[in-house]
Design an enzyme around this catalytic site. Structure first.
Site, short mmCIF file in Angstrom:
data_model
loop_
_atom_site.label_atom_id
_atom_site.label_comp_id
_atom_site.label_asym_id
_atom_site.label_seq_id
_atom_site.Cartn_x
_atom_site.Cartn_y
_atom_site.Cartn_z
CB CYS A 77 -18.50 11.43 -41.93
SG CYS A 77 -18.23 13.25 -41.59
CB CYS A 163 -20.57 18.61 -45.58
SG CYS A 163 -21.56 18.46 -44.29
CD GLN A 306 -26.49 29.47 -31.10
OE1 GLN A 306 -26.66 28.38 -31.75
NE2 GLN A 306 -26.50 29.44 -29.97
CB CYS A 447 -25.71 23.70 -25.87
SG CYS A 447 -24.26 24.21 -24.77
N1 SAH Z 1 -25.09 33.81 -25.93
C1 SAH Z 1 -24.17 33.70 -27.04
C2 SAH Z 1 -23.10 32.66 -26.77
C3 SAH Z 1 -23.26 31.49 -26.23
S1 SAH Z 1 -22.07 30.38 -26.08
C4 SAH Z 1 -24.90 33.53 -28.36
O1 SAH Z 1 -25.96 32.93 -28.31
O2 SAH Z 1 -24.16 33.60 -29.34
C5 SAH Z 1 -21.42 30.44 -24.77
C6 SAH Z 1 -20.21 31.43 -24.32
O3 SAH Z 1 -19.91 31.52 -22.89
C7 SAH Z 1 -19.20 31.58 -25.03
O4 SAH Z 1 -19.29 32.87 -25.86
C8 SAH Z 1 -17.92 31.49 -24.15
O5 SAH Z 1 -16.86 32.16 -24.44
C9 SAH Z 1 -18.79 31.96 -22.79
N2 SAH Z 1 -18.25 31.41 -21.68
C10 SAH Z 1 -17.64 30.22 -21.29
N3 SAH Z 1 -17.35 30.05 -20.01
C11 SAH Z 1 -17.75 31.24 -19.22
C12 SAH Z 1 -17.77 31.58 -18.13
N4 SAH Z 1 -17.39 31.17 -17.17
N5 SAH Z 1 -18.37 32.98 -17.86
C13 SAH Z 1 -18.85 33.71 -18.83
N6 SAH Z 1 -18.79 33.45 -20.14
C14 SAH Z 1 -18.38 31.97 -20.51
#
Ligand code: SAH
Length: 490
Positions: A77, A163, A306, A447
């Site tokens: 997997c 899973c 998340q 991340c």
């Molecule tokens: N802080 C949020 C999301 C984090 S994930 C949480 O914890 O739930 C990263 C986010 O960045 C995603 O929602 C994605 O759509 C957004 N994103 C990606 N590129 C971007 C950019 N250039 N400017 C603003 N947002 C962006």
């Protein structure tokens, strides 16, 4: 050496995808399913000038870090890469990965990193942690319907009914859907021909509310025998939302643009609780106290949310801690998604401004603010690297012309900026504007520790100093690691 040669070696390191790394005859070899500490007999599969790939023929002496993987499918997997490595060693590996990137890519000294980096925050129980699963549906060689997961680096489906990273509720849901398909002769989608109806089954589970959402992603406009499908699913305890998502494109993107709720609500609700996290407490479950500030989120099939709620509480509580809010601050939350972090911040700040590229997510963020009675959060749609510089320049000229509102200066020089970008990290234009705005503190949630290290170097060269670094294991048994960094202005 040549292809198919067999040789013995010891695995001394791990690569970014969890593969074992060892040296033989002046060459570096990358070997899938070999673990650090294993001595193995390997067979060459591919050779390059200074390195090559091999596969495990036999484990001569297993690594002391090797454990019996709980899931029988883990080698095939593509979901888990390092399940056969003891959890303790997984955490150690993730800590070292972040540390190594900060030193190698960020150019920070070992002493500085070791002084500022706290121990990685792991899980008490690193299984059944995911609140979301997306099962591909297909047909096996005998023509039977199968659901499961893709094998590593391929699109062939390994039948996995249960899973171990997902919740137990997934298995009975999949069983009902398969029975419904068989009884009503519903076809599974075939990627090669582009024919067949059912592509994926998406299941979300609210850990705090026990609400379940099922969304069937189909290559068509509607499902046959919809009432039979509903009858089977609605009796599952916790079922709250059943929907159909239409995706008729020949693409790897799972969800299409249109979703129709066919039973119950179009969303489920989940809560994230704020944890008490002075750094000594994080990771010790028994010492947590649930604070009375919980934020409710409405999650639709398309929302980014998340996937590991237990670790998310620790991660966000730490990020909030690192923001050092007292109630008087102006805060920006860049890459805010559905406002997950923004709404936490808003409870402790004077004003929060969120920026996010996906318009639907900003709609969700606004609704989530309303749902929680939060009035001091404002959201902007757009790229952080466009919205922030434009906002800054426009407001600056307004201030100069005496046209700006009262809090314009506070917005221009905020107290805290939080960023939580996707893997590619922050754009330089965004980081440059952050430096111009001179916040007292920056909190970076990442991340990908490689792009984190690159961005931290730029921020530190621009006048900031790392205060604390902490890694979180959001994705046990995979190679991914999340990191939170607190920075202060020198
Ligand atoms: N802080 C949020 C999301 C984090 S994930 C949480 O914890 O739930 C990263 C986010 O960045 C995603 O929602 C994605 O759509 C957004 N994103 C990606 N590129 C971007 C950019 N250039 N400017 C603003 N947002 C962006």
């Amino acid at each position: 050496m040549k292809k198919n040669d067999i040789f013995e070696l010891e695995i001394t390191d791990m690569g970014v995808d969890g593969e074992g790394i060892g040296h033989f005859d002046g060459m570096t070899f990358f070997i899938k399913d070999a673990l650090i500490g294993d001595v193995i007999r390997a067979r060459v599969t591919k050779l390059k000038k200074n390195y090559g790939y091999a596969r495990v023929e036999e484990i001569i002496s297993p690594s002391t870090f090797r454990v019996e993987a709980k899931c029988p499918h883990h080698r095939r997997c593509g979901g888990c890469q390092i399940q056969a490595l003891s959890y303790q060693k997984q955490l150690e590996f993730k800590q070292q990965k972040v540390r190594g990137n900060l030193i190698r890519i960020g150019g920070f000294s070992e002493t500085e990193v070791d002084e500022k980096m706290l121990p990685v925050v792991g899980m008490e129980e690193p299984f059944r942690y995911r609140n979301k699963a997306q099962f591909p549906v297909g047909i096996d060689k005998e023509g039977n319907v199968v659901t499961g997961f893709y094998a590593a680096r391929t699109h062939s489906i390994i039948p996995v009914e249960d899973c171990l990273l997902g919740v137990e509720e997934n298995a009975p849901i999949l069983a009902e859907i398969k029975d419904w398909m068989t009884e009503n002769v519903v076809s599974a989608y075939d990627e090669n021909s582009g024919k067949g109806l059912l592509r994926h089954v998406l299941v979300r589970f609210g850990f705090t509310t026990k609400e379940i959402m099922v969304c069937l992603i189909i290559n068509g406009k509607k499902v046959p025998a919809q009432n039979d499908l509903i009858k089977r699913l609605e009796k599952i305890e916790g079922m709250t939302s059943i929907s159909i998502n239409i995706n008729t494109k020949n693409t790897n993107v799972i969800l299409g643009d249109t979703t129709e709720c066919i039973w119950g609500q179009a969303f489920i609700t989940d809560y994230i609780h704020l944890r008490n996290t002075n750094d000594e407490l994080v990771g010790k479950k028994e010492e947590y106290t649930l604070s009375d500030t919980a934020v409710a989120y409405r999650i639709s099939p398309q929302s980014f949310y998340q996937v590991n709620p237990v670790q998310t509480e620790k991660l966000y509580s730490t990020a909030l801690d690192y923001a050092c809010l007292t109630g008087n601050e102006y805060v920006w939350d860049l890459y805010c998604g559905i406002g997950t972090i923004s709404l936490f911040l808003a409870q402790k700040a004077k004003m929060v401004y969120g920026v996010e590229i996906v318009p639907q997510a900003i709609e969700d963020a606004k609704n989530n603010a309303k749902l929680n009675g939060i009035e001091n959060a404002e959201f902007f749609v757009g790229k952080a690297e466009v919205v922030l510089p434009e906002f800054y320049e426009n407001l600056k000229s307004d201030v100069a012309a005496g046209k700006a509102s009262e809090d314009a200066n506070a917005m221009l020089t905020p107290d805290v900026i939080v960023v939580d970008p996707p893997r590619k990290g922050c754009d330089e234009a965004c980081l440059d504007t952050m430096l111009k705005m001179q916040p007292k503190r920056i909190v970076y949630v990442s991340c990908d520790s490689a792009t984190l290290a690159r961005d931290l170097r730029l921020l530190c060269d621009g006048g900031y100093e790392i205060e604390k670094i902490r890694a979180f294991d959001q994705f046990a048994h995979t190679m991914h690691v999340e990191t939170t960094v607190a920075l202060t202005r020198k």
